[in-house]
Design a protein around this motif. Structure first.
Motif, PDB file in Angstrom:
ATOM      1  N   VAL A  80       0.828  -1.212   0.000  1.00  0.00           N
ATOM      2  CA  VAL A  80       0.000   0.000   0.000  1.00  0.00           C
ATOM      3  C   VAL A  80       0.860   1.259   0.000  1.00  0.00           C
ATOM      4  O   VAL A  80       0.382   2.340  -0.351  1.00  0.00           O
ATOM      5  CB  VAL A  80      -0.956   0.018   1.213  1.00  0.00           C
ATOM      6  CG1 VAL A  80      -1.942  -1.118   1.127  1.00  0.00           C
ATOM      7  CG2 VAL A  80      -0.172  -0.037   2.533  1.00  0.00           C
ATOM      8  N   GLY A  81       2.107   1.143   0.410  1.00  0.00           N
ATOM      9  CA  GLY A  81       2.997   2.295   0.416  1.00  0.00           C
ATOM     10  C   GLY A  81       2.705   3.257   1.561  1.00  0.00           C
ATOM     11  O   GLY A  81       1.786   3.059   2.354  1.00  0.00           O
ATOM     12  N   ILE A  82       3.512   4.308   1.636  1.00  0.00           N
ATOM     13  CA  ILE A  82       3.312   5.324   2.670  1.00  0.00           C
ATOM     14  C   ILE A  82       1.934   5.964   2.539  1.00  0.00           C
ATOM     15  O   ILE A  82       1.276   6.270   3.536  1.00  0.00           O
ATOM     16  CB  ILE A  82       4.426   6.387   2.585  1.00  0.00           C
ATOM     17  CG1 ILE A  82       5.764   5.790   3.035  1.00  0.00           C
ATOM     18  CG2 ILE A  82       4.077   7.607   3.455  1.00  0.00           C
ATOM     19  CD1 ILE A  82       6.919   6.757   2.960  1.00  0.00           C
ATOM     20  N   LEU A  83       1.487   6.147   1.301  1.00  0.00           N
ATOM     21  CA  LEU A  83       0.173   6.743   1.075  1.00  0.00           C
ATOM     22  C   LEU A  83      -0.927   5.882   1.690  1.00  0.00           C
ATOM     23  O   LEU A  83      -1.842   6.397   2.343  1.00  0.00           O
ATOM     24  CB  LEU A  83      -0.073   6.915  -0.428  1.00  0.00           C
ATOM     25  CG  LEU A  83      -1.373   7.607  -0.841  1.00  0.00           C
ATOM     26  CD1 LEU A  83      -1.393   9.041  -0.344  1.00  0.00           C
ATOM     27  CD2 LEU A  83      -1.547   7.559  -2.353  1.00  0.00           C
ATOM     28  N   GLY A  84      -0.823   4.572   1.509  1.00  0.00           N
ATOM     29  CA  GLY A  84      -1.827   3.673   2.068  1.00  0.00           C
ATOM     30  C   GLY A  84      -1.804   3.653   3.588  1.00  0.00           C
ATOM     31  O   GLY A  84      -2.850   3.592   4.240  1.00  0.00           O
TER      32      GLY A  84
END
Length: 286
Positions: A79-83
């Protein structure tokens, strides 16, 4: 529509208001201890913080598992940092919406501390809220470890740590400013002046609060993993219980409390002109 409070020509006189500020909460309100509504609020804070940590820590661990190089995972598959930021901000939005009418939806000792300084809650309520929040955070992280012990230990338990390359001062500053943004948003979203003039504000109040958490996470995850919530940092450290999680734990208490205090002072005494009101009242009485 009538204007907000303004100093009139004569000191101590103010124009009419179209809203009413609630009276300041008493410093020590022993009567609260005899009310079921008080204990219901403590339960709400406990459960809300438990759910908050359970979902968000699972998100962090899941992301690290999905992008683990040792498992030949796709570096862009998680999901990454954004997720992660969306998980934290979205859960705050949901939980504040669900608990605002019961406990006020604090879910964060720093928010409780700021509201206490703003005389929105009593000392007894503030202290017991913080205890309930910390216990809820510990239980939430405990559930994650119980269900996924191997992943929990391998991927750091979602504990906040100062990232390599950043000084303690940088980490402390990130926590102070991040918490200031959050608590300032809480004061603004719950301001009775706004509620009186914009009928949609009480309904949408959880939205800017959750969005503030989202934005702060985007900015500070690379620095400290983003604390801005002492219960979140403490609960993860207790269950993970490794030296690195405890080394910089003070940053995740001192920073948020300083940020909350600055936000409370700024909103109450600068934006809401509490200092001018007090001075005007003193002059009038004199």
């Amino acid at each position: 529509m009538a204007k907000d409070v303004e100093v009139a020509e004569n000191p101590g006189e103010f124009s009419a208001k179209d809203y009413h500020d609630p009276p300041p909460a008493p410093l020590i309100d022993v009567e609260e201890l005899g009310k079921w509504s008080f204990y219901r609020a403590l339960i709400a804070e406990f459960i809300a913080t438990l759910l908050f940590l359970y979902i968000t820590v699972l998100t962090v661990i899941g992301y690290k598992s999905q992008t683990d190089p040792s498992k030949n995972s796709d570096a862009c598959g998680g999901v990454g940092i954004l997720g992660i930021a969306w998980a934290f901000g979205g859960m705050i939005f949901i939980l504040v919406y669900c608990t605002a009418g019961i406990s006020g939806g604090h879910i964060n000792p720093a928010v409780t501390f700021g509201l206490f300084l703003g005389r929105k809650v009593s000392l007894i309520r503030a202290l017991l809220y913080m205890v309930a929040q910390c216990l809820g955070a510990i239980c939430g992280c405990g559930l994650v470890k119980a269900f996924q012990k191997a992943y929990y230990t391998r991927y750091g338990g979602g504990a906040n740590e100062l990232s390599s390359g950043y000084s303690k001062g940088t980490g402390l500053g990130a926590e102070i400013i991040g918490t200031f943004v959050l608590v300032y948003t809480v004061f603004s979203a719950t301001d009775p002046k706004r509620n009186a003039r914009d009928s949609h504000v009480p309904v949408l109040a959880p939205l800017p609060i959750g969005f503030a958490v989202f934005m702060v996470h985007l900015a500070t995850i690379p620095i400290t993993g983003t604390g801005i919530n002492p219960a979140r940092s403490f609960g993860a450290a207790v269950i993970y219980n490794k030296d690195k999680a405890w080394d910089d734990q003070w940053i995740f208490w001192v920073g948020p409390f300083i940020g909350a205090a600055i936000a409370a002072f700024y909103h109450q005494y600068i934006l809401r002109a509490a200092a001018i009101k007090a001075l005007g009242s003193f002059r009038s009485n004199a």
